[in-house]
Design a protein around this motif. Structure first.
Motif, PDB file in Angstrom:
ATOM      1  N   VAL A  17       0.873  -1.169   0.000  1.00 55.77           N
ATOM      2  CA  VAL A  17       0.000   0.000   0.000  1.00 55.77           C
ATOM      3  C   VAL A  17       0.908   1.216   0.000  1.00 55.77           C
ATOM      4  O   VAL A  17       1.746   1.374   0.890  1.00 55.77           O
ATOM      5  CB  VAL A  17      -0.919   0.020   1.239  1.00 55.77           C
ATOM      6  N   CYS A  18       0.752   2.032  -1.032  1.00 54.99           N
ATOM      7  CA  CYS A  18       1.597   3.218  -1.123  1.00 54.99           C
ATOM      8  C   CYS A  18       0.777   4.453  -0.806  1.00 54.99           C
ATOM      9  O   CYS A  18      -0.235   4.711  -1.455  1.00 54.99           O
ATOM     10  CB  CYS A  18       2.183   3.304  -2.536  1.00 54.99           C
ATOM     11  N   VAL A  19       1.188   5.165   0.218  1.00 55.66           N
ATOM     12  CA  VAL A  19       0.507   6.414   0.549  1.00 55.66           C
ATOM     13  C   VAL A  19       1.274   7.554  -0.109  1.00 55.66           C
ATOM     14  O   VAL A  19       2.452   7.768   0.165  1.00 55.66           O
ATOM     15  CB  VAL A  19       0.453   6.620   2.077  1.00 55.66           C
ATOM     16  N   GLY A  20       0.574   8.262  -1.011  1.00 51.85           N
ATOM     17  CA  GLY A  20       1.216   9.387  -1.695  1.00 51.85           C
ATOM     18  C   GLY A  20       1.444   9.103  -3.163  1.00 51.85           C
ATOM     19  O   GLY A  20       2.174   8.171  -3.515  1.00 51.85           O
ATOM     20  N   GLY A  21       0.797   9.871  -4.016  1.00 46.30           N
ATOM     21  CA  GLY A  21       0.906   9.667  -5.466  1.00 46.30           C
ATOM     22  C   GLY A  21       1.748  10.742  -6.120  1.00 46.30           C
ATOM     23  O   GLY A  21       1.397  11.264  -7.175  1.00 46.30           O
ATOM     24  N   GLY A  22       2.848  11.072  -5.500  1.00 44.74           N
ATOM     25  CA  GLY A  22       3.797  12.011  -6.118  1.00 44.74           C
ATOM     26  C   GLY A  22       4.766  11.246  -6.996  1.00 44.74           C
ATOM     27  O   GLY A  22       4.568  10.053  -7.251  1.00 44.74           O
ATOM     28  N   PRO A  23       5.808  11.903  -7.462  1.00 43.57           N
ATOM     29  CA  PRO A  23       6.769  11.222  -8.334  1.00 43.57           C
ATOM     30  C   PRO A  23       7.350   9.951  -7.706  1.00 43.57           C
ATOM     31  O   PRO A  23       7.464   8.925  -8.395  1.00 43.57           O
ATOM     32  CB  PRO A  23       7.856  12.272  -8.536  1.00 43.57           C
ATOM     33  N   ARG A  79       0.880  -5.525   3.723  1.00 41.86           N
ATOM     34  CA  ARG A  79       2.054  -6.335   4.049  1.00 41.86           C
ATOM     35  C   ARG A  79       3.272  -5.408   4.131  1.00 41.86           C
ATOM     36  O   ARG A  79       4.099  -5.532   5.013  1.00 41.86           O
ATOM     37  CB  ARG A  79       2.268  -7.382   2.941  1.00 41.86           C
ATOM     38  N   LEU A  80       3.293  -4.487   3.190  1.00 42.12           N
ATOM     39  CA  LEU A  80       4.338  -3.466   3.230  1.00 42.12           C
ATOM     40  C   LEU A  80       3.675  -2.117   2.960  1.00 42.12           C
ATOM     41  O   LEU A  80       3.046  -1.925   1.924  1.00 42.12           O
ATOM     42  CB  LEU A  80       5.408  -3.746   2.160  1.00 42.12           C
ATOM     43  N   LEU A  81       3.817  -1.221   3.925  1.00 44.44           N
ATOM     44  CA  LEU A  81       3.246   0.118   3.778  1.00 44.44           C
ATOM     45  C   LEU A  81       4.357   1.065   3.332  1.00 44.44           C
ATOM     46  O   LEU A  81       5.405   1.154   3.978  1.00 44.44           O
ATOM     47  CB  LEU A  81       2.660   0.576   5.120  1.00 44.44           C
ATOM     48  N   ILE A  82       4.116   1.743   2.198  1.00 42.57           N
ATOM     49  CA  ILE A  82       5.132   2.660   1.683  1.00 42.57           C
ATOM     50  C   ILE A  82       4.725   4.084   2.037  1.00 42.57           C
ATOM     51  O   ILE A  82       3.615   4.517   1.711  1.00 42.57           O
ATOM     52  CB  ILE A  82       5.245   2.567   0.143  1.00 42.57           C
ATOM     53  N   GLY A  83       5.607   4.797   2.668  1.00 43.12           N
ATOM     54  CA  GLY A  83       5.372   6.218   2.925  1.00 43.12           C
ATOM     55  C   GLY A  83       6.049   7.035   1.848  1.00 43.12           C
ATOM     56  O   GLY A  83       7.258   7.212   1.857  1.00 43.12           O
ATOM     57  N   ALA A  84       5.222   7.487   0.888  1.00 43.13           N
ATOM     58  CA  ALA A  84       5.740   8.397  -0.140  1.00 43.13           C
ATOM     59  C   ALA A  84       4.911   9.663  -0.021  1.00 43.13           C
ATOM     60  O   ALA A  84       4.549  10.292  -0.999  1.00 43.13           O
ATOM     61  CB  ALA A  84       5.595   7.769  -1.520  1.00 43.13           C
TER      62      ALA A  84
END
Lengths: 294, 487
Positions: free
Chosen positions: B41-47, B210-215
């Motif tokens: 799960v990726c939070v943040g839809g920037g570059p 399972r893996l949380l991405i902070g972007a």
């Protein structure tokens, strides 16, 4: 015999330089007839940057600085030599610093932009004489009259390469008499040295700093007075006060001189003429007492 | 487990709308059904976030992962980014050839509007106080005309990445959605999510990762959730940006564009080339001066930018104290300032309306990039001073490294969320980023000095680097991330 040798040598040397000068002058004349006599040592002098500009090489500038400052030390009435010292020692750095001080100030910028010149043509001296007693203009003209000088005696700047900096030097020079009026210091050697010390602390121009050495040629009493009263005053007020170069004198002629002093943060030094007069009287009294046999 | 998840992944994506309908009928609190369990799960839809998802989807090894993207903004606006070629967005970034290469590898480069990207081959950097100068041009070792970097609008980049993601498919996108809360899951009879982060969304859904991405940028909620601290400081400077028009295509012409940067005591000002006669401005300055710049009329703003590349620091200081009249002051001062026209950018003649903006500059570095089932990338991990144009490239470096780390974990059957699997990412990137952060910070501080012995010393240093070819090449290679790795 011993005394004669250096003399002969001096004559020989003089003859040699004469010879050299004439020889070089011939080549000079043949290569470029337009260049003036003084430029004999450089064949390829650049074009002047402004009317009256004399471009100098670094060696020439250093020579001028040393020669003019030494000569003016021995003959402080040669204002042309003092002016030349001022110009030769103003670069590098110092005149640029002063120019930047003007550029950082709104009035200073206006002065640089309009480039006013001070002379008896631009200032009506008779009109100044009719101003109220405590005005800047009256103090200035009163000072001119008392010291018997005219605003037209200031020569043009020649040896500063940057034409804007040349104007800054010109402005400093023309305003010098206003500084006298502002501080009330007379043009006797003692007053001049005190004012130069003030100018040095305020403008950082090296010539004004070098002039402080002239204190060495003053009388002992004057020197003591300078060291105890005027030098501390000059440094304190020059360094703390605002830049006096940024005063648009032409616009302040009618203002009260005390108000202007307060605005600039400059306190008036003890009246030098009063002190000198008092000391003279005291000396005279002592003399009289001595003569009467006490 | 992983294989099963991947199999489940695809149908989950197809039935997205159904899933949402179902969810609305369920109670909200942690009602995580199996459909809401994601590998990434990726939070943040920037570059950074978009690049990571694209990299994962584009790689056959990781394309089986079930991934979701959460973004607060409306991404349809981003993907439909279309400005006429005479207008440019004011937020631009410099992409190094290494970053561009990576974007090409994941197939996103071709989706960007190429006519809006400008490559440049030369860079001129000089000291505003002493005029000491350093020139970077195509490395002599590899022949002239080598691209130093590409200037790209951030919107063009994100829009291109989104298009590539749409082409690849398989990402559950929750845009216009904010993260309400992140917490650990619960152990139920069905499954144990007690060590999994559950992301609760403003739309009511909650996603287990399972893996949380902070972007999710500098104020990263993901970082806050994972209890990772970050240290650094604010520079007390703002970056003023604007889209400018120049009098021509640049001194090098259309095919040899030059980037310019002048270090002023308040901070560097940079003019970066865009296609045609356009250019992008980044001017770091104090907040008060930034406020004045933003309040100026267009003609005075243009004069200020021209002045900033030409006039002395004293003149500039004065120009910042007057509310108007900069144009007139500039025309007077240029008469008394010696400038070699070709050593400064061409004269600015226009500023695009509404593009003058500013943002605060700061330095931040997270204490670590990874936690149990958490990884930070891009600005969430580090925020940098923009003077070397490294911010976006550091993020791309993170993405490249993390994608590789995940690929390794997947192909070796590891749990991609465990710190053990994520460790290579952190160890590869942390020190490298730290060096770049430090160097840019020191450069800022070195050039913020206005007087004293440091001023001539730094000028001697700059001239020395400029004269020493190999040393200059080394710096250049480091800056364009082509060079041999320091660590």
């Amino acid at each position: 015999m011993e005394a004669a040798i250096p003399r002969i040598r001096a004559v020989a040397a003089a003859g040699q330089t004469q010879l050299l000068r004439s020889a070089v002058c011939a080549t000079c004349a043949s290569s470029s007839s337009s260049s003036s006599r003084r430029h004999f040592s450089v064949f390829n002098r650049p074009q002047p940057n402004y009317p009256g500009h004399v471009p100098l090489t670094k060696i020439e500038r250093a020579g001028l600085a040393v020669g003019a400052s030494v000569m003016s030390f021995f003959d402080p009435y040669r204002h042309d030599l003092i002016a030349a010292t001022g110009e030769a020692t103003a670069t590098p750095y110092f005149i640029y610093r002063l120019r930047d001080a003007m550029l950082a100030d709104p009035t200073g910028r206006r002065i640089l932009r309009q480039r006013p010149l001070i002379s008896s043509k631009t200032l009506s001296l008779p009109a100044l004489r009719n101003l109220p007693a405590n005005s800047v203009g009256r103090a200035y003209v009163g000072w001119l009259d008392r010291e018997g000088v005219s605003p037209d005696t200031r020569s043009r700047v020649r040896y500063i390469d940057d034409e804007e900096c040349a104007y800054v030097m010109q402005r400093y020079r023309e305003c010098h008499d206003f500084y006298h009026a502002l501080t009330g210091l007379p043009i006797v050697r003692e007053g001049e040295v005190a004012l130069k010390a003030f100018e040095f602390a305020n403008t950082l121009l090296p010539m004004t700093g070098l002039s402080i050495f002239a204190a060495a040629t003053m009388k002992r009493g004057e020197r003591q007075r300078f060291a105890s009263i005027y030098l501390p005053w000059a440094i304190r007020n020059g360094a703390r006060g605002k830049d006096v170069i940024n005063v648009f004198w032409e616009e302040r002629l009618e203002d009260d001189v005390d108000e202007l002093r307060a605005e600039l943060g400059i306190e008036r030094p003890p009246d030098m003429r009063d002190i000198r007069k008092r000391e003279r009287e005291q000396k005279k009294r002592l003399q009289e007492l001595k003569e009467r046999g006490f | 487990m992983l294989a099963r998840r991947s199999l489940l992944g695809k149908p989950g994506f197809i039935c997205r709308s159904c899933v949402r309908q179902c969810q609305s009928q369920l109670t909200r609190a942690y009602s995580t059904s199996k459909d809401n369990i994601y590998d990434v799960v990726c939070v943040g839809g920037g570059p950074a976030g978009l690049s990571l998802l694209t990299a994962l989807r584009a790689n056959p090894v990781t394309s089986g992962l079930r991934v979701a993207l959460i973004e607060a903004q409306d991404l349809s606006k981003v993907s439909s980014f279309a400005l006429p070629i005479t207008q440019f967005s004011n937020r631009c970034s410099s992409l190094t050839p290494a970053s561009a290469q990576f974007l090409d590898t994941i197939g996103a480069w071709t989706h960007m509007k190429r006519e809006r990207i400008q490559d440049y081959h030369e860079m001129q950097v000089w000291d505003g106080l002493t005029d000491a100068r350093i020139e970077f041009d195509g490395q002599p070792s590899s022949g002239a005309g080598k691209t130093l970097a590409y200037m790209i609008e951030n919107l063009n980049l994100t829009s291109g990445l989104l298009k590539r993601l749409e082409e690849l498919g398989g990402v559950d996108i929750f845009d216009n959605t904010k993260v309400q809360n992140i917490d650990l899951g619960k152990e139920t009879e069905e499954m144990d999510l007690s060590e999994w982060p559950i992301v609760e969304l403003s739309g009511g859904q909650s996603l287990a990762a399972r893996l949380l991405i902070g972007a999710d940028g500098a104020n990263s909620p993901v970082r806050a959730f994972s209890g990772i601290g970050s240290s650094g400081w604010d520079y007390g400077r703002h970056g003023v940006v604007a889209s400018l028009q120049l009098e021509g295509d640049g001194w090098g012409g259309e095919f040899n564009k030059i980037a310019y940067q002048r270090f002023l005591p308040t901070g560097p000002i940079a003019m970066l080339p865009l296609p045609g006669n356009h250019a992008s401005l980044v001017w770091s300055t104090t907040p008060e001066k930034a406020a004045l710049l933003k309040s100026l009329s267009p003609k005075d703003f243009i004069a200020m930018v021209n002045a900033a590349f030409r006039l002395s620091a004293v003149d500039l200081g004065y120009l910042h104290t007057v509310p108007e009249g900069q144009e007139e002051e500039l025309s007077w001062r240029t008469q008394h300032t010696h400038i070699n026209a070709e050593t400064v950018p061409q004269t600015v003649v226009g500023v695009q309306e509404g593009t003058v903006a500013s943002f605060p500059l700061k330095l931040r570095h997270a204490d670590t990039y990874i936690g149990e089932r958490v990884a930070l990338i891009g600005d969430a991990a580090h925020t940098i001073h923009p003077l070397a144009g490294q911010g976006l490239n550091q993020g791309q470096g993170d993405v490249q490294s993390l994608a590789k780390t995940i690929e390794y974990a997947v192909s070796h059957g590891q749990d991609i969320g465990s710190t053990l699997s994520l460790e290579p990412y952190s160890s590869e990137r942390y020190a490298a980023n730290h060096i770049i952060l430090g160097v840019c910070d020191k450069l800022h501080k070195l050039y913020a000095v206005e007087s004293g012995p440091l001023v001539p010393l730094r000028s001697i240093g700059l001239k020395a680097v400029n004269a020493l070819g190999p040393l200059k090449n080394f710096f250049m290679e480091q800056a364009s991330a082509n060079g041999s790795k320091l660590l």
